[in-house]
Design a protein around this motif. Structure first.
Motif, PDB file in Angstrom:
ATOM      1  N   VAL A 152       0.823  -1.243   0.071  1.00  0.00           N
ATOM      2  CA  VAL A 152      -0.005   0.034  -0.006  1.00  0.00           C
ATOM      3  C   VAL A 152       1.003   1.157  -0.082  1.00  0.00           C
ATOM      4  CG1 VAL A 152      -1.647   1.443   1.327  1.00  0.00           C
ATOM      5  CG2 VAL A 152      -1.885  -1.093   1.277  1.00  0.00           C
ATOM      6  N   THR A 153       0.540   2.206  -0.977  1.00  0.00           N
ATOM      7  CA  THR A 153       1.235   3.411  -1.010  1.00  0.00           C
ATOM      8  C   THR A 153       0.379   4.597  -0.389  1.00  0.00           C
ATOM      9  OG1 THR A 153       2.495   2.799  -2.894  1.00  0.00           O
ATOM     10  CG2 THR A 153       2.447   4.961  -2.309  1.00  0.00           C
ATOM     11  N   ILE A 154       1.072   5.225   0.380  1.00  0.00           N
ATOM     12  CA  ILE A 154       0.396   6.261   1.126  1.00  0.00           C
ATOM     13  C   ILE A 154       0.636   7.513   0.617  1.00  0.00           C
ATOM     14  CG2 ILE A 154       0.499   7.728   3.524  1.00  0.00           C
ATOM     15  CD1 ILE A 154       0.875   4.899   4.759  1.00  0.00           C
ATOM     16  N   THR A 155      -0.443   8.424   0.619  1.00  0.00           N
ATOM     17  CA  THR A 155      -0.461   9.757  -0.240  1.00  0.00           C
ATOM     18  C   THR A 155      -0.164  10.707   1.080  1.00  0.00           C
ATOM     19  OG1 THR A 155      -1.977   8.649  -1.706  1.00  0.00           O
ATOM     20  CG2 THR A 155      -1.674  11.208  -1.590  1.00  0.00           C
ATOM     21  N   HIS A 156       0.447  11.905   0.499  1.00  0.00           N
ATOM     22  CA  HIS A 156       0.773  12.973   1.707  1.00  0.00           C
ATOM     23  C   HIS A 156      -0.473  13.815   1.480  1.00  0.00           C
ATOM     24  CE1 HIS A 156       2.930  15.462   4.107  1.00  0.00           C
ATOM     25  NE2 HIS A 156       2.608  16.452   3.344  1.00  0.00           N
ATOM     26  N   GLY A 157      -1.196  14.123   2.568  1.00  0.00           N
ATOM     27  CA  GLY A 157      -2.305  15.058   2.506  1.00  0.00           C
ATOM     28  C   GLY A 157      -3.507  14.090   2.423  1.00  0.00           C
ATOM     29  N   VAL A 158      -4.631  14.707   2.623  1.00  0.00           N
ATOM     30  CA  VAL A 158      -5.859  13.932   2.501  1.00  0.00           C
ATOM     31  C   VAL A 158      -6.574  14.373   1.196  1.00  0.00           C
ATOM     32  CG1 VAL A 158      -6.378  13.387   5.012  1.00  0.00           C
ATOM     33  CG2 VAL A 158      -6.848  15.415   4.183  1.00  0.00           C
ATOM     34  N   ALA A 159      -6.455  13.257   0.254  1.00  0.00           N
ATOM     35  CA  ALA A 159      -7.062  13.681  -1.019  1.00  0.00           C
ATOM     36  C   ALA A 159      -8.510  13.405  -1.048  1.00  0.00           C
ATOM     37  CB  ALA A 159      -6.458  12.722  -2.102  1.00  0.00           C
ATOM     38  N   ALA A 160      -9.348  14.276  -1.692  1.00  0.00           N
ATOM     39  CA  ALA A 160     -10.659  14.269  -1.601  1.00  0.00           C
ATOM     40  C   ALA A 160     -11.156  12.714  -2.377  1.00  0.00           C
ATOM     41  CB  ALA A 160     -11.379  15.303  -2.173  1.00  0.00           C
ATOM     42  N   ALA A 161     -10.557  12.205  -3.367  1.00  0.00           N
ATOM     43  CA  ALA A 161     -11.053  11.387  -4.134  1.00  0.00           C
ATOM     44  C   ALA A 161      -9.912  10.189  -4.223  1.00  0.00           C
ATOM     45  CB  ALA A 161     -11.434  11.753  -5.294  1.00  0.00           C
ATOM     46  N   ALA A 162     -10.126   9.170  -4.390  1.00  0.00           N
ATOM     47  CA  ALA A 162      -9.244   8.098  -4.529  1.00  0.00           C
ATOM     48  C   ALA A 162      -8.262   8.442  -5.626  1.00  0.00           C
ATOM     49  CB  ALA A 162      -9.729   6.731  -4.674  1.00  0.00           C
ATOM     50  N   GLY A 163      -6.995   8.278  -5.439  1.00  0.00           N
ATOM     51  CA  GLY A 163      -5.901   8.398  -6.527  1.00  0.00           C
ATOM     52  C   GLY A 163      -5.603   9.787  -6.934  1.00  0.00           C
ATOM     53  N   ARG A 164      -6.282  10.780  -6.285  1.00  0.00           N
ATOM     54  CA  ARG A 164      -5.846  12.094  -6.760  1.00  0.00           C
ATOM     55  C   ARG A 164      -4.680  12.713  -6.005  1.00  0.00           C
ATOM     56  NH1 ARG A 164     -10.313  15.472  -7.686  1.00  0.00           N
ATOM     57  NH2 ARG A 164     -11.594  14.630  -9.555  1.00  0.00           N
ATOM     58  N   GLY A 165      -3.966  12.047  -5.056  1.00  0.00           N
ATOM     59  CA  GLY A 165      -2.911  12.530  -4.370  1.00  0.00           C
ATOM     60  C   GLY A 165      -1.828  12.711  -5.436  1.00  0.00           C
ATOM     61  N   LEU A 216       1.383  13.887  -4.331  1.00  0.00           N
ATOM     62  CA  LEU A 216       2.573  13.495  -3.584  1.00  0.00           C
ATOM     63  C   LEU A 216       2.405  12.077  -2.815  1.00  0.00           C
ATOM     64  CD1 LEU A 216       3.332  17.162  -1.882  1.00  0.00           C
ATOM     65  CD2 LEU A 216       4.357  15.975  -4.112  1.00  0.00           C
ATOM     66  N   ASP A 217       2.708  11.074  -3.335  1.00  0.00           N
ATOM     67  CA  ASP A 217       2.703   9.657  -2.997  1.00  0.00           C
ATOM     68  C   ASP A 217       3.858   9.444  -2.468  1.00  0.00           C
ATOM     69  OD1 ASP A 217      -0.043   9.713  -3.730  1.00  0.00           O
ATOM     70  OD2 ASP A 217       0.498   8.164  -5.385  1.00  0.00           O
ATOM     71  N   HIS A 218       3.877   9.005  -1.172  1.00  0.00           N
ATOM     72  CA  HIS A 218       5.157   8.422  -0.654  1.00  0.00           C
ATOM     73  C   HIS A 218       5.305   6.924  -1.449  1.00  0.00           C
ATOM     74  CE1 HIS A 218       4.803  11.510   2.576  1.00  0.00           C
ATOM     75  NE2 HIS A 218       3.797  11.110   2.417  1.00  0.00           N
ATOM     76  N   LYS A 219       5.690   7.122  -2.724  1.00  0.00           N
ATOM     77  CA  LYS A 219       5.928   5.865  -3.586  1.00  0.00           C
ATOM     78  C   LYS A 219       7.270   4.991  -3.091  1.00  0.00           C
ATOM     79  CE  LYS A 219       4.253   7.437  -7.978  1.00  0.00           C
ATOM     80  NZ  LYS A 219       4.522   9.056  -7.779  1.00  0.00           N
ATOM     81  N   ASP A 220       8.130   5.751  -2.628  1.00  0.00           N
ATOM     82  CA  ASP A 220       9.321   4.889  -2.303  1.00  0.00           C
ATOM     83  C   ASP A 220       9.019   4.178  -0.987  1.00  0.00           C
ATOM     84  OD1 ASP A 220       8.852   7.584  -1.026  1.00  0.00           O
ATOM     85  OD2 ASP A 220      11.072   7.588  -0.434  1.00  0.00           O
ATOM     86  N   LYS A 221       8.004   4.302  -0.370  1.00  0.00           N
ATOM     87  CA  LYS A 221       8.151   3.601   0.827  1.00  0.00           C
ATOM     88  C   LYS A 221       6.712   3.174   1.011  1.00  0.00           C
ATOM     89  CE  LYS A 221      11.190   6.871   2.847  1.00  0.00           C
ATOM     90  NZ  LYS A 221      11.318   7.794   1.803  1.00  0.00           N
ATOM     91  N   PRO A 222       6.485   1.967   0.333  1.00  0.00           N
ATOM     92  CA  PRO A 222       5.440   1.311   0.444  1.00  0.00           C
ATOM     93  C   PRO A 222       5.330   0.433   1.956  1.00  0.00           C
ATOM     94  CG  PRO A 222       6.804   0.098  -0.862  1.00  0.00           C
ATOM     95  CD  PRO A 222       7.582   1.278  -0.417  1.00  0.00           C
ATOM     96  N   PHE A 223       3.916   0.228   2.289  1.00  0.00           N
ATOM     97  CA  PHE A 223       3.549  -0.418   3.425  1.00  0.00           C
ATOM     98  C   PHE A 223       2.856  -1.726   2.898  1.00  0.00           C
ATOM     99  CE2 PHE A 223       3.771   2.586   7.036  1.00  0.00           C
ATOM    100  CZ  PHE A 223       4.204   3.834   6.328  1.00  0.00           C
ATOM    101  N   THR A 224       3.428  -2.818   3.934  1.00  0.00           N
ATOM    102  CA  THR A 224       2.810  -4.116   3.943  1.00  0.00           C
ATOM    103  C   THR A 224       1.441  -4.266   4.638  1.00  0.00           C
ATOM    104  OG1 THR A 224       4.832  -4.714   3.409  1.00  0.00           O
ATOM    105  CG2 THR A 224       3.477  -6.656   3.842  1.00  0.00           C
ATOM    106  N   VAL A 225       0.516  -4.870   4.218  1.00  0.00           N
ATOM    107  CA  VAL A 225      -0.703  -5.231   4.995  1.00  0.00           C
ATOM    108  C   VAL A 225      -0.514  -6.329   5.904  1.00  0.00           C
ATOM    109  CG1 VAL A 225      -3.147  -5.846   4.751  1.00  0.00           C
ATOM    110  CG2 VAL A 225      -2.118  -4.332   3.155  1.00  0.00           C
ATOM    111  N   THR A 226      -0.589  -6.254   7.178  1.00  0.00           N
ATOM    112  CA  THR A 226      -0.261  -7.269   8.092  1.00  0.00           C
ATOM    113  C   THR A 226      -1.572  -7.718   8.605  1.00  0.00           C
ATOM    114  OG1 THR A 226      -0.168  -5.903   9.749  1.00  0.00           O
ATOM    115  CG2 THR A 226       1.745  -6.349   8.982  1.00  0.00           C
ATOM    116  N   GLY A 227      -2.662  -6.959   8.386  1.00  0.00           N
ATOM    117  CA  GLY A 227      -3.784  -7.617   8.817  1.00  0.00           C
ATOM    118  C   GLY A 227      -5.022  -6.560   8.508  1.00  0.00           C
ATOM    119  N   VAL A 228      -6.258  -7.354   8.607  1.00  0.00           N
ATOM    120  CA  VAL A 228      -7.506  -6.582   8.402  1.00  0.00           C
ATOM    121  C   VAL A 228      -8.382  -6.503   9.754  1.00  0.00           C
ATOM    122  CG1 VAL A 228      -9.648  -6.521   7.205  1.00  0.00           C
ATOM    123  CG2 VAL A 228      -7.571  -7.068   6.162  1.00  0.00           C
TER     124      VAL A 228
END
Lengths: 423, 226
Positions: free
Chosen positions: A163-176, A178-190
């Motif tokens: 999962v890539t995190i976007t800087h700031g709160v984008a109103a709609a999905a995918g609009r960010g 400034l993505d923190h593309k270089d530092k993806p997160f791994t889903v460990t649980g739901v």
């Protein structure tokens, strides 16, 4: 007793009409009581969106705003608070536990919440429910993330996804931008579904929030080539220097108010502390007009139900003129005729009330778990509330009063018919 | 003592024309009187006055020695309930009650009427009345299953329970065929005799009149419109 027996037999004789009338009154009663229960349930559930948290603490600003961004993930904080300040209060002798929140980033429209293991341990909603995992485990390392159930469902993520995190709160999905593309997160649980705003967020460690911003300067991303690679970042190397707000549980409820005052007058940093229950109530009052609208509608439904009874009694009068003449002939006075019809109407409305309450209970028992799971609405199964009893009483009395309309008509009929044969 | 005593009775519906003007009419206690007259001669109106259902007349109306004209509506209802039996031409019965419930209805409505049973149980009294009228085996049937003749007998039994002093029958036999008429009258007479009741029987069918003690022509005694 005779009138009672006559009314009973007469109603039984017109069984289909009687059942339909009782059913229509019953349905409106069920709606009336049901809506009342849902209203109470909605208010309760809303007030219990967050439980066991005595205070929410954040930078000074609007109290509603603090509640909205900390609990409902709506809006944004204008200021953060330093980690030192947080630690000060965390270690305060009157404090039982705290849950820190670091907000401001998002992922495809869902908020990202930086927090720590305290969240999984202490967060409570709907009185005493705690956070549980539908699958996987809580994030432990810097670049690990747990998903709220709505997030996982909507985005169709599974444990192990990146999962890539976007800087700031984008109103709609995918609009960010400034993505923190270089530092993806791994889903460990739901997380398991809570039917609260918890479902609509992603949860990463506090260090994760710091880590994605580690190479940023003055709110701007690093120049290409100057990024700090994710592999070099560990929990120990990242320093958390600020958070957005924190939830606080005092050791004793008596301390809460004192603690609140103490936090508000903290001289190191301008803070505010709100009691979530009170602020939630304040919020409910502003959106609660919807429940009044609902009540008004159900009132009209009930009136329609009672009018149905009036119609059925009134239309039956013509075919009952003979019956009235017979009763007159054996010595029943006008008062008896009136009483008989009023009694019938009263019996119908009482039967309707009983059926309605029965329906509400049957429906509540059947659907309570489903409603709770899907809507986060806990509808209590209980004896009718005082308001409920007032409604029931009002309907019974209204039924009694409405009975006077056909009764009066019947009385007029008997006066003009006397003992003469009208068919 | 006379069962019915009318003196100079005048009645009109509202401001309409006079329907009844009867200078005098007397029926003795225990008499079986046949009152006849064509439709529109005021039969039903006269019965309404006697039964205390119609008010707003002038003149003297004494029934069973009581001045009905001076009673209030409630008193007339109570008087009718305890001292009178009334049989309609048709549809005498409450459709949703059984035979025995229909018969006992007057006694359940009026405590005074019930007291007239002289200690006999309600069901017992109803059973006796039904037996005398030949419907003893129908007591627990729903009345909707009965033939017209049986229904009229149930009505007669109801009017006779608690031995009221005056029975008013408004064309009770007009829906019966000849054989059943005679049989019905025979049973009604027997019951009236046993109860000591006066019978005022109204009909336009004069083939029955010879069975009565006295025959009255309503056009003969009603001077209204003349």
């Amino acid at each position: 007793m005779l009138l009672f027996s006559l009314a009973y037999h007469s109603l039984k004789n017109r069984l289909l009409t009687t059942l339909l009338t009782v059913f229509s009154i019953g349905l409106s009663i069920a709606l009336l009581i049901g809506v009342e229960n849902v209203r109470v349930g909605a208010r309760e559930s809303f007030a219990n969106t967050i439980s066991q948290t005595d205070l929410i603490v954040g930078a000074r600003g609007g109290s509603l705003q603090l509640l909205l961004y900390s609990v409902f993930r709506i809006g944004q904080a204008t200021n953060n608070i330093t980690y030192q300040t947080y630690e000060h209060w965390k270690n305060h002798p009157a404090v039982d536990w705290t849950i820190p929140y670091s907000l401001g980033d998002s992922h495809r429209g869902f908020r990202v919440v930086g927090t720590n293991e305290e969240f999984y341990k202490h967060y409570r909603f709907r009185r005493d429910r705690s956070i549980t995992f539908e699958s996987g485990r809580a994030p432990a390392d810097v670049f690990e993330v747990a998903l709220g159930s709505d997030v996982a469902k909507t985005l169709n993520y599974r444990t192990g996804d990146k999962v890539t995190i976007t800087h700031g709160v984008a109103a709609a999905a995918g609009r960010g931008i400034l993505d923190h593309k270089d530092k993806p997160f791994t889903v460990t649980g739901v997380l398991a579904k809570t039917a609260t705003p918890v479902d609509r967020s992603l949860y990463i460690p506090l260090e994760g929030i710091s880590a994605v911003h580690i190479d940023w300067t003055d709110g701007a991303p690093p120049m290409p080539g100057e990024e700090v690679p994710a592999e070099k970042i560990t929990k120990q190397t990242v320093k958390v220097d600020q958070i957005t707000s924190f939830l606080l549980r005092s050791k004793s409820r008596i301390d809460t108010l004192r603690l609140q005052r103490e936090i508000s007058t903290y001289t190191e940093e301008p803070l505010q502390a709100i009691i979530p229950g009170l602020t939630l109530q304040e919020l409910w009052r502003t959106i609660g007009y919807a429940e009044d609208a609902l009540t008004v509608v159900t009132f009209f439904v009930t009136i329609v139900g009672l009018l149905g009874m009036l119609v059925s009694l009134y239309t039956s009068l013509n075919e009952r003129r003979r019956e009235m003449a017979i009763l007159r002939a054996i010595g029943a006075g006008p008062a008896k005729i009136i009483s008989l019809l009023v009694l019938e109407s009263f019996l119908l409305s009482i039967a309707g009330c009983v059926l309605g309450v029965g329906l509400v209970y049957a429906l509540s028992v059947t659907f309570q778990p489903i409603v709770e799971e899907h809507f986060g609405l806990y509808v209590p199964i209980q004896a009718p509330t005082i308001t409920g009893w007032i409604y029931l009483g009002a309907v019974a009395v209204a039924g009694l009063l409405i009975g006077f309309i056909p009764a009066w008509k019947a009385y007029r009929n008997t006066l003009s018919d006397g003992l003469s044969v009208r068919l | 003592m006379s069962a019915i005593q009318l003196t100079d009775l005048r009645f009109a519906y509202g401001k309409g024309p006079e329907v009844l003007r009867i200078p005098t009419l007397q029926v003795n206690a225990g008499e079986k009187v046949f009152l006849f007259g064509p439709s529109g001669s005021g039969k039903t109106t006269l019965l309404g006055v006697l039964a205390g259902v119609l008010a707003g007349y002038t003149g003297g109306v004494e029934v069973l020695g009581r001045d009905v004209a001076k009673m209030t509506g409630t008193q007339r209802d109570a008087f009718r309930g305890s001292h009178l039996g009334y049989i309609f031409q048709l549809f005498n019965l409450i459709p949703y009650l059984s035979v025995i419930e229909n018969i006992t209805l007057p006694c359940r409505l009026s405590a005074e009427r019930r007291a007239r049973l002289n200690g006999v149980g309600l069901e017992q009294a109803a059973g006796d009345a039904a037996k005398r009228l030949g419907i003893g085996d129908l007591l627990h049937k729903p009345v909707t299953n009965l033939s017209v003749g049986q229904q009229q007998r149930v009505a007669a039994a109801r009017s006779l329970i608690g031995t009221p002093e005056l029975i008013i029958a408004d064309e009770p036999t007009s829906s019966l065929d000849y054989d059943h008429r005679e049989k019905f009258l025979e049973l009604l007479f027997e019951s009236c005799k046993a109860a000591g009741s006066t019978l005022l029987f109204v009909s336009h069918d004069r083939s029955l009149m010879h069975l009565f003690d006295r025959q009255l022509s309503l056009p003969g005694i009603n001077k209204a419109g003349t």
